[in-house]
Design an enzyme around this catalytic site. Structure first.
Site, PDB file in Angstrom:
ATOM      1  N   CYS A  92       7.688  11.360  -1.847  1.00 16.69           N
ATOM      2  CA  CYS A  92       8.793  10.855  -2.660  1.00 16.69           C
ATOM      3  C   CYS A  92       8.595   9.367  -2.960  1.00 16.69           C
ATOM      4  CB  CYS A  92      10.116  11.099  -1.950  1.00 16.69           C
ATOM      5  SG  CYS A  92      11.571  10.776  -2.974  1.00 16.69           S
ATOM      6  N   CYS A  93       8.234   8.601  -1.937  1.00 18.45           N
ATOM      7  CA  CYS A  93       7.990   7.166  -2.136  1.00 18.45           C
ATOM      8  C   CYS A  93       6.813   6.932  -3.082  1.00 18.45           C
ATOM      9  CB  CYS A  93       7.716   6.484  -0.792  1.00 18.45           C
ATOM     10  SG  CYS A  93       9.164   6.271   0.254  1.00 18.45           S
ATOM     11  N   CYS A 143      16.603   3.275  -0.745  1.00 21.78           N
ATOM     12  CA  CYS A 143      17.243   4.402  -1.418  1.00 21.78           C
ATOM     13  C   CYS A 143      18.358   4.970  -0.528  1.00 21.78           C
ATOM     14  CB  CYS A 143      16.219   5.486  -1.724  1.00 21.78           C
ATOM     15  SG  CYS A 143      14.974   4.988  -2.933  1.00 21.78           S
ATOM     16  N   CYS A 180      17.725   7.695   2.276  1.00 16.22           N
ATOM     17  CA  CYS A 180      16.829   7.311   3.378  1.00 16.22           C
ATOM     18  C   CYS A 180      17.256   6.023   4.071  1.00 16.22           C
ATOM     19  CB  CYS A 180      15.399   7.167   2.850  1.00 16.22           C
ATOM     20  SG  CYS A 180      14.722   8.690   2.166  1.00 16.22           S
ATOM     21  N   CYS A 235       7.725   2.144   3.021  1.00 15.78           N
ATOM     22  CA  CYS A 235       7.656   3.045   1.873  1.00 15.78           C
ATOM     23  C   CYS A 235       6.225   3.212   1.399  1.00 15.78           C
ATOM     24  CB  CYS A 235       8.535   2.551   0.744  1.00 15.78           C
ATOM     25  SG  CYS A 235       8.034   0.956   0.069  1.00 15.78           S
TER      26      CYS A 235
END
Length: 234
Positions: free
Chosen positions: A120-121, A203, A206, A229
């Site tokens: 995702c990062c 985010c 998280c 990240c």
């Protein structure tokens, strides 16, 4: 000019026994040296607010890039609007990932940040920053040595292997107290989540309030064995 390819050239020395612990000198050198060939990648956390104010004194029309993952807190977007009002000459760019959240879910499953936060990062932060830095010699970051063990050896000027660039970190000698003293002294706008137990803000899915008051990043990816990240890992 100091670049990734000319890294072995002699580096400038910066005085640290002044009000900004070298930060203003570093920024002045950076913008004199690179002109428009440099960007500041800002998360709009409290360190970012300090750097924006310092940058505005050196280059009022500097380019500030925010990696807009579309997963940030409402309070973060509100902070950006306040910064735009206070520093109207700054060029704030909201850099978007290529994949929308819906497209990401179709390819990788719902809530990718839960089952594969690194991916995702990569999609929402690392790839967009790589695009921003393509063709740019240097970028500015708000890293401080005090933040975490992984950041304790950061220098003012760093050879960035991940993005093959020069990463400039003006705040390396600042403490958490230094940051807040500066914000209060200059009455700067900041993310109100900092007042609610969030020393480090990323985010929304998280990020939680700090689990350990001695570890400012303990609320990031809590319980996932992840501390960065990936932007600042080689």
């Amino acid at each position: 000019m100091l670049t990734y390819d000319t890294w072995d050239e002699e580096k400038p020395a910066f005085p640290i026994d002044n009000e900004t612990k070298g930060a203003l000198h570093v920024l002045q050198w950076a913008y004199d040296h690179y002109k428009d060939d440099i960007v500041y990648a800002c998360s709009f956390g409290i360190e970012g607010i300090v750097l924006i104010d310092l940058i505005s004194k050196v280059k009022p029309d500097a380019e500030i890039v925010f990696l807009d993952t579309n997963l940030h807190f409402r309070e973060t977007y509100e902070t950006i609007e306040k910064v735009k009002q206070k520093y109207p000459s700054l060029r704030i760019v909201m850099k978007q990932p290529h994949l929308s959240l819906e497209e990401q879910a179709k390819q990788f499953g719902d809530e990718l940040w839960k089952h594969n936060p690194n991916k995702c990062c990569e999609i929402r932060k690392i790839i967009p920053l790589r695009e921003v830095l393509t063709g740019v010699s240097a970028w500015i970051s708000g890293l401080r040595r005090e933040q975490s063990p992984t950041r304790s050896h950061v220098e003012y000027l760093n050879k960035d292997e991940k993005f093959q660039s020069i990463k400039i970190c003006p705040l390396i000698h600042w403490t958490w107290k230094d940051v807040w003293n500066y914000v209060y002294k200059h009455q700067l706008p900041y993310n109100v989540l900092h007042d609610k137990g969030y020393p480090s803000i990323g985010c929304e899915p998280c990020t939680s309030p700090a689990l350990d008051t001695n570890d400012l990043r303990s609320g990031r990816w809590a319980g996932q064995g992840k501390v960065e990240c990936g932007l600042h890992e080689s």
